[in-house]
Motif scaffolding. Structure first.
Motif, PDB file in Angstrom:
ATOM      1  N   ARG A 605      -0.334  -2.665  -2.059  1.00 51.14           N
ATOM      2  CA  ARG A 605      -0.875  -2.229  -0.784  1.00 51.14           C
ATOM      3  C   ARG A 605      -2.361  -2.580  -0.716  1.00 51.14           C
ATOM      4  NH1 ARG A 605      -0.694   3.908   1.617  1.00 51.14           N
ATOM      5  NH2 ARG A 605      -1.794   3.457   3.534  1.00 51.14           N
ATOM      6  N   VAL A 606      -2.763  -3.143   0.414  1.00 46.16           N
ATOM      7  CA  VAL A 606      -4.175  -3.476   0.630  1.00 46.16           C
ATOM      8  C   VAL A 606      -4.746  -2.451   1.609  1.00 46.16           C
ATOM      9  CG1 VAL A 606      -5.784  -5.199   1.497  1.00 46.16           C
ATOM     10  CG2 VAL A 606      -3.732  -5.923   0.248  1.00 46.16           C
ATOM     11  N   TYR A 607      -5.796  -1.772   1.182  1.00 41.28           N
ATOM     12  CA  TYR A 607      -6.417  -0.760   2.039  1.00 41.28           C
ATOM     13  C   TYR A 607      -7.452  -1.430   2.936  1.00 41.28           C
ATOM     14  CZ  TYR A 607      -4.333   2.588  -1.187  1.00 41.28           C
ATOM     15  OH  TYR A 607      -3.452   3.319  -1.943  1.00 41.28           O
ATOM     16  N   GLU A 608      -7.174  -1.427   4.220  1.00 39.32           N
ATOM     17  CA  GLU A 608      -8.109  -2.003   5.184  1.00 39.32           C
ATOM     18  C   GLU A 608      -8.938  -0.864   5.790  1.00 39.32           C
ATOM     19  OE1 GLU A 608      -5.889  -4.226   7.980  1.00 39.32           O
ATOM     20  OE2 GLU A 608      -5.174  -5.691   6.512  1.00 39.32           O
ATOM     21  N   ILE A 609     -10.159  -0.704   5.295  1.00 41.40           N
ATOM     22  CA  ILE A 609     -11.001   0.422   5.718  1.00 41.40           C
ATOM     23  C   ILE A 609     -12.315  -0.120   6.264  1.00 41.40           C
ATOM     24  CG2 ILE A 609     -12.064   2.600   4.998  1.00 41.40           C
ATOM     25  CD1 ILE A 609     -10.166   2.449   2.510  1.00 41.40           C
ATOM     26  N   PHE A 724      -7.832   7.875  -0.229  1.00 39.17           N
ATOM     27  CA  PHE A 724      -8.462   9.005   0.460  1.00 39.17           C
ATOM     28  C   PHE A 724      -9.111   8.534   1.767  1.00 39.17           C
ATOM     29  CE2 PHE A 724     -12.436  11.535   0.965  1.00 39.17           C
ATOM     30  CZ  PHE A 724     -11.868  12.774   1.234  1.00 39.17           C
ATOM     31  N   PHE A 725      -9.962   7.493   1.678  1.00 34.78           N
ATOM     32  CA  PHE A 725     -10.660   7.012   2.875  1.00 34.78           C
ATOM     33  C   PHE A 725      -9.722   6.256   3.816  1.00 34.78           C
ATOM     34  CE2 PHE A 725     -14.540   7.725   0.326  1.00 34.78           C
ATOM     35  CZ  PHE A 725     -15.249   8.473   1.253  1.00 34.78           C
ATOM     36  N   SER A 726      -8.683   5.625   3.251  1.00 40.08           N
ATOM     37  CA  SER A 726      -7.718   4.909   4.096  1.00 40.08           C
ATOM     38  C   SER A 726      -6.999   5.883   5.021  1.00 40.08           C
ATOM     39  CB  SER A 726      -6.709   4.173   3.220  1.00 40.08           C
ATOM     40  OG  SER A 726      -5.688   3.612   4.012  1.00 40.08           O
TER      41      SER A 726
END
Length: 739
Positions: A605-609, A724-726
């Motif tokens: 999974r790539v977190y885009e934030i 968390f931020f995602s």
């Protein structure tokens, strides 16, 4: 023969009527034609039965049943089975008759065709009687009588009479002639009332009635019925009935001391038997009976001394028999007492087992609750450990401080792994783990596991050696997380019990086709090894080789148990080969599907934030634990977000009511009202505010409760900072707080 022809003609009429009724129901043309064909086959079969051509009748009936089953005409199929049973009964093929009549009974019960069911029970009782199981036949005869008595079909008279006759015969066998006689009288009344009388059955009932009266010592009535049977047999040419009547008359006159008439009937019986059946053994048998009769008639044989001697012998035998009966009664009495005591003991043991079972179930529930509670309690301080470690590592520590912080981080991760193992076991035992199907790269997954375990292997002087078959497809379909858990536990187990050695990870493809690949996994170490005795128990919960091994190497003994359960879920089995002092090899085979599309799907999974969009956003943290408050606040403020804190649910409700927040992070377990209750109350006046559950609760089994209460998402503690931020970013984006 007359009986058979009468029965068959009546059946033909019944089937013709059955056909006419069926045609009145106006099914489709094709179905009409098939029904006509089926009825024609059944009628032909009935005629063949009348002609004793059983082979051809069976063929016709089997064809009729096949056609009926093809158009799902259960009624006609059951009728064919009923008639097949009758044919096999006549041929003495009782096993086949039994199978057919059972099929007919089941279908007629399903269709509620009561009249046909009465015939089924009659035929089935005849089969049981023929196979010497009269006791079981009795209830079926009683049911047949009840059904046939209530039938409106006038054609069931013969069947009802037959039921009465067989019922009476069974009662006769059971030495109950007084109960048998009313059955014979009922049968006679039915048959004598018919215009076309079935004299064969009537003659047979006369014979049975005569025998019943003979048993009751009613000589006059016994003679009357025997003579009636004899007269009918002569006038209707029934050879067997005639012989039975002659033998019965001879017996009755012999019992009434009229030996001359007894001998006359016996002599006639012998001559007739020779004429009808040509039985060579009949003369010898008749001579024996004749000598027995003559010995009673001849006065020269009368000897008082011999008679006295015979009386003495008889008296002795009676005394001996009485003694044996007394001993038998005493034995039965003792056996009954012992059986009663045994039954009481069994009942007591059963009660104990039931209580033990209930206690075990309660203990299982308590254990599950305990594990759930203790893991929550452990996760809360773990959040503090991992959170503070992350914060300290991000504040440019000195080299010495970083070394200590890395050790702290490793210990925290080890403790978290321990907690997760307990949770996994709890879920596996409750059957709440499901195999997920996702496309993933097995080689990358294995490399990640080896990278994660490389440091701990180096610390023990071990080498992790991968032997990977390049023929394995790059993308496979299965549960990647389960495979990671299996490999981490097996490789970690090998590393734990090995020092200055090697752990080999071998993965080979056994076979492959267009839809799946069959793989073989081996994890072999050069460590301590496992004794033969311990190998049997090594896959059980909390089991290790010994207490010394546990103290020396640590661990809970849960890893291999979890591996076994995870492989069972994927229809695989873990195997073990081990030699004490030389090492161990764990291996298993597993099938994976291949993706239908050739396109590669991203595994990780790539977190885009967009961290810039998060700056200045106001977050309310609802948390009763002061350390956790501080950690969450620090993490948020490091990313330039505003943070406000509420110590409990009541304060959170009031703050949301009177202040403006972009998002709420809500703990679940708090003093006063819970996070779920607080969220429900907030949703009464604010439907749009994003609320995320930030909790250490195990959420798998009650995740629906969170969403029903009004939460937008869930962040389990401890968490990855990116995750968390995602989740915060996604929640704000969904509510259009950020673009």
């Amino acid at each position: 023969m007359k009986k058979k022809m009468f029965f068959d003609k009546r059946l033909v009429v019944i089937f013709l009527l059955f056909s006419l009724i069926s045609f009145g129901q106006r099914p489709g043309n094709n179905e009409n034609e098939r029904n006509i064909k089926i009825d024609s086959l059944i009628i032909d079969a009935v005629n063949l039965i009348g002609a004793s051509n059983f082979t051809e009748s069976v063929k016709k009936l089997e064809e009729a049943r096949y056609l009926a089953q093809k158009i799902d005409n259960k009624s006609r199929a059951a009728t064919a089975s009923q008639l097949l049973s009758n044919v096999y009964l006549k041929q003495g093929e009782f096993d086949k008759a039994n199978i057919e009549i059972r099929d007919a009974i089941i279908t007629h019960q399903e269709l509620k065709e009561t009249d046909q069911l009465g015939k089924d029970y009659l035929y089935y009782s005849q089969i049981l009687i023929k196979t010497n199981d009269s006791q079981r036949a009795l209830p079926f005869l009683q049911q047949a009588e009840t059904i046939l008595i209530g039938s409106r079909d006038k054609g069931v008279t013969d069947d009802l009479a037959s039921a009465y006759l067989y019922h009476g015969n069974i009662l006769q066998e059971l030495k109950k002639p007084e109960e048998a006689l009313p059955k014979y009288e009922n049968a006679l009344a039915l048959l004598l009332d018919q215009k076309k009388k079935n004299y064969f059955v009537i003659a047979r009932i006369y014979i049975q009635s005569s025998r019943a009266y003979e048993s009751l010592l009613s000589t006059e009535k016994s003679l009357d019925y025997a003579k009636k049977a004899h007269e009918l047999s002569i006038s209707n040419n029934f050879p067997q009935i005639e012989l039975d009547a002659l033998a019965l008359l001879s017996t009755i006159y012999s019992n009434s001391k009229d030996y001359e008439k007894a001998f006359t009937y016996l002599n006639t019986y012998n001559q007739k038997r020779q004429t009808y059946f040509g039985d060579n053994g009949s003369n010898t048998k008749a001579l024996t009976i004749r000598n027995a009769l003559l010995s009673e008639i001849d006065p020269a044989d009368y000897n008082p001394a011999r008679l006295v001697q015979a009386n003495k012998i008889t008296t002795v035998l009676i005394i001996a028999l009485f003694t044996i009966l007394c001993l038998l009664a005493l034995s039965l009495y003792k056996n009954n007492n012992l059986r009663a005591k045994a039954n009481e003991l069994l009942q007591a043991k059963n009660a104990e087992l039931i209580i033990a079972k209930e206690n075990a179930e309660k203990a299982s529930v308590v254990k599950a609750q305990f594990l759930s509670t203790i893991t929550h309690e452990l996760r809360t301080p773990m959040y503090a450990v991992t959170g503070l470690t992350h914060l300290l590592l991000s504040e440019n520590p000195t080299a010495e401080q970083k070394k200590h912080l890395d050790s702290l981080k490793f210990s925290g991760e080890y403790l978290l792994s321990l907690i997760n193992n307990i949770l996994d076991l709890n879920k596996l035992e409750a059957d709440k783990v499901e195999v997920e199907m996702a496309t993933f790269n097995l080689r990358k997954r294995v490399d990640d596991v080896l990278f994660a375990l490389e440091r701990s292997a180096q610390e023990k002087g071990n080498k992790l050696i991968l032997e990977y078959d390049n023929a394995i497809p790059e993308q496979i379909v299965g549960d990647p997380l389960m495979m990671s858990q299996i490999l981490i536990n097996l490789i970690g187990n090998g590393n734990k019990f090995t020092r200055d050695g090697s752990i080999f990870v071998r993965i080979n493809q056994i076979s492959k086709n267009e839809t799946q690949t069959y793989l073989h996994f081996e994890i072999e170490d050069t460590g301590e090894g496992i004794s033969k005795k311990k190998q049997k128990d090594i896959f059980q919960n909390f089991t290790q080789g010994s207490v010394q091994i546990n103290r020396k190497f640590g661990g809970t003994g849960l890893g291999l148990s979890i591996v076994k359960r995870l492989l069972n879920l994927q229809k695989s089995k873990i195997e073990l080969e081990s030699t004490l002092g030389k090492g161990s090899k764990f291996y298993f085979d597993i099938k994976y599907a291949l993706p239908l599309s050739k396109d590669k799907e991203p595994e990780e999974r790539v977190y885009e934030i967009d961290y810039e969009s998060l700056k200045g956003r106001k977050i309310l943290v609802v948390e009763d634990n002061k350390i956790n408050q501080m950690i969450t606040r620090k993490i948020l403020e490091k990313n330039f977000m505003e943070c406000d804190v509420a110590d409990n649910g009541e304060i959170a409700i009031e703050k949301v009511r009177f202040e403006t927040y972009d998002l709420v992070l809500m703990d679940i377990h708090m003093p006063g009202i819970s996070g779920i209750e607080a969220t429900e109350k907030i949703r009464e006046f604010n439907k749009d505010l994003p609320i995320l559950a930030l909790t250490a609760v195990t959420i798998d089994e009650n995740i629906d409760d969170f969403y029903l209460a009004g939460f937008n998402d869930i962040i389990p503690k401890p968490y990855k900072i990116e995750e968390f931020f995602s989740k915060i970013h996604n929640a704000l984006k969904r509510k259009n707080v950020i673009l």
